[in-house]
Design a protein around this motif. Structure first.
Motif, short mmCIF file in Angstrom:
data_model
loop_
_atom_site.label_atom_id
_atom_site.label_comp_id
_atom_site.label_asym_id
_atom_site.label_seq_id
_atom_site.Cartn_x
_atom_site.Cartn_y
_atom_site.Cartn_z
N ILE A 273 59.30 -20.98 18.53
CA ILE A 273 59.44 -19.57 18.92
C ILE A 273 60.31 -19.47 20.17
N GLN A 274 60.05 -20.36 21.15
CA GLN A 274 60.84 -20.33 22.38
C GLN A 274 62.32 -20.56 22.12
N VAL B 128 63.09 2.88 9.42
CA VAL B 128 63.04 1.46 9.08
C VAL B 128 63.34 0.64 10.34
N ILE B 129 62.46 -0.31 10.63
CA ILE B 129 62.74 -1.23 11.74
C ILE B 129 63.33 -2.49 11.13
N VAL B 130 64.55 -2.80 11.53
CA VAL B 130 65.17 -4.03 11.03
C VAL B 130 65.27 -5.03 12.17
N LYS B 131 65.18 -6.30 11.83
CA LYS B 131 65.37 -7.36 12.81
C LYS B 131 66.56 -8.21 12.38
N ALA B 132 67.34 -8.61 13.35
CA ALA B 132 68.50 -9.46 13.07
C ALA B 132 68.40 -10.72 13.91
N TYR B 133 68.97 -11.81 13.41
CA TYR B 133 69.05 -13.05 14.18
C TYR B 133 70.50 -13.24 14.55
N PHE C 87 70.88 -2.25 18.64
CA PHE C 87 69.87 -3.31 18.68
C PHE C 87 69.36 -3.59 20.10
N GLN C 88 68.05 -3.81 20.19
CA GLN C 88 67.42 -4.25 21.45
C GLN C 88 66.88 -5.66 21.25
N ALA C 89 66.92 -6.46 22.32
CA ALA C 89 66.33 -7.80 22.22
C ALA C 89 64.81 -7.66 22.13
N VAL C 90 64.17 -8.45 21.31
CA VAL C 90 62.71 -8.47 21.25
C VAL C 90 62.20 -9.90 21.35
N ALA C 91 60.95 -10.04 21.80
CA ALA C 91 60.36 -11.38 21.88
C ALA C 91 60.20 -11.93 20.47
N PRO C 92 60.72 -13.13 20.23
CA PRO C 92 60.60 -13.67 18.86
C PRO C 92 59.17 -14.01 18.49
N GLU C 93 58.91 -13.94 17.20
CA GLU C 93 57.61 -14.36 16.67
C GLU C 93 57.86 -15.45 15.63
N LEU C 94 56.80 -16.15 15.25
CA LEU C 94 56.98 -17.23 14.29
C LEU C 94 57.56 -16.71 12.96
N GLU C 95 57.17 -15.49 12.61
CA GLU C 95 57.69 -14.89 11.39
C GLU C 95 59.22 -14.80 11.41
N ASP C 96 59.80 -14.52 12.59
CA ASP C 96 61.26 -14.42 12.70
C ASP C 96 61.90 -15.78 12.46
N TYR D 97 60.62 -18.20 10.75
CA TYR D 97 60.39 -18.49 9.32
C TYR D 97 61.44 -17.79 8.46
N PHE D 98 61.59 -16.48 8.63
CA PHE D 98 62.54 -15.74 7.79
C PHE D 98 63.97 -16.21 8.02
N THR D 99 64.30 -16.54 9.26
CA THR D 99 65.67 -17.00 9.56
C THR D 99 65.99 -18.26 8.75
N HIS D 100 65.05 -19.20 8.74
CA HIS D 100 65.33 -20.47 8.04
C HIS D 100 65.31 -20.32 6.53
N ILE D 101 64.40 -19.49 6.03
CA ILE D 101 64.35 -19.27 4.58
C ILE D 101 65.65 -18.60 4.13
N LYS D 102 66.11 -17.65 4.94
CA LYS D 102 67.31 -16.91 4.57
C LYS D 102 68.54 -17.82 4.60
N GLU D 103 68.65 -18.63 5.63
CA GLU D 103 69.79 -19.56 5.72
C GLU D 103 69.87 -20.44 4.50
N LYS D 104 68.68 -20.92 4.08
CA LYS D 104 68.63 -21.82 2.92
C LYS D 104 69.07 -21.06 1.66
N ASP D 105 68.59 -19.80 1.51
CA ASP D 105 68.94 -19.02 0.33
C ASP D 105 70.44 -18.74 0.30
N LEU D 106 71.04 -18.46 1.46
CA LEU D 106 72.47 -18.17 1.51
C LEU D 106 73.29 -19.40 1.18
#
Ligand code: ADP
Length: 293
Positions: free
Chosen positions: A221-222, A257-262, A271-280, A282-291
């Protein structure tokens, strides 16, 4: 205790490649194996639990060859499968006593004491005389942990244990798992991010049979700090944002709709910076793999 998995692969007879050279080091404590449905989690859990064969690779548990020395491994193992059958007309106490016999606890006094202690530990002692058919989902899962703990296992595998539990049952189940996970290895397979962020000190993300990431949830997360951005937009803008930015999630909020971007830098003024969560993460890595696929 240490469990080392090396180059483990498994292809089903219909051609589905469920595991693709999985390599993982799993130390003592709670380990979260996080991945979407179909990722290969159950296949991996069943192979570690000596219930299924691998095609290639090796697994070592404190010097034991898990793929070959199955009998010895089973002595050290407690397993809560994704679905497990209980006799609805048996009471919790009767069924656990039966499981204890199967586990090889043959002396009646010893078995009685073990059953009592586990029913107490899983907070089911007061319902020990109730039929299992009357148990709620959370009670059944706690019973599942009681049977997995029979015989003092050194390795416990729980496959998707919180799917279908309501938030308070899940919380209770988390508390129970984190109490047992201190001196032994507990592998928790799940598609629910909170299961991992709440109780696991180590984790891996698995997707389409491949390990995408391993580490400590807090450190992961950090590492995403300053890279997760959020914007509140209209529903009509979603498609355009999906085109323009590396969106990792979206959810409805008060009709918008609240969207989050990496992104390494701020994607746009919206866009505003937000504190990352584990879900972010997770989704970032799953998405990279799918792309990349
Ligand atoms: P998960 O537990 O992460 O949902 P599984 O290990 O159950 O993943 O499944 C991984 C992949 O293997 C999926 O594509 C699934 O459809 C496939 N699969 C699982 N079991 C079998 C089986 N017995 N025969 C053929 N394919 C299977």
């Amino acid at each position: 205790m240490k469990l080392s998995i090396n180059g483990l692969s498994k292809t089903y007879s219909n051609g589905t490649q469920a595991l693709k050279s999985v390599t993982l080091e799993i130390p003592t404590g709670m380990f979260g194996l996080l991945g979407p449905n179909g990722a290969g989690k159950s296949t991996l859990m069943r192979i570690i639990a000596t219930l299924q064969e691998a095609d290639e690779g090796s697994i070592n548990l404190n010097g034991l060859d898990v793929l070959k020395e199955k009998k010895q491994v089973r002595q050290l193992l407690g397993y809560l499968p994704q679905t497990f059958g209980l006799y609805p007309d048996m009471t919790a106490e009767e069924m656990l006593d039966h499981f204890a016999t199967l586990k090889g606890i043959h002396r009646a006094g010893e078995r009685k004491a073990a059953v009592k202690a586990l029913l107490e530990q899983t907070n089911l002692y007061h319902v020990r005389a109730k039929k299992l058919g009357t148990f709620s989902g959370g009670m059944k899962q706690r019973f599942g942990i009681a049977q997995a703990l029979l015989g003092n296992p050194k390795l416990i595998i729980v496959d998707e244990p919180t799917a279908g539990l309501d938030p308070s049952e899940r919380q209770r189940f988390h508390n129970l798992l984190s109490e047992i996970g201190e001196n032994i290895i507990v592998i928790l397979s799940t598609h629910i991010v909170e299961d991992v962020s709440d109780i696991c000190a180590h984790m891996a993300i698995i997707h389409e049979g491949e390990v995408l990431l391993t580490g400590n949830p807090l450190e992961l997360i950090q590492a995403a700090n300053g890279k997760v951005w959020q914007a509140m937009i209209e529903k009509s803008e979603v498609a355009q944002y999906q085109q323009a930015y590396n969106l990792i999630s979206s959810r409805l909020y008060a009709g918008k709709v609240i969207v989050k971007a990496y992104s390494e830098s701020r994607p746009s003024e919206a866009f505003q910076a937000v504190a990352p969560e584990l879900e972010d993460v997770y989704f970032t890595h799953i998405k990279e793999k799918d792309l990349a696929a």
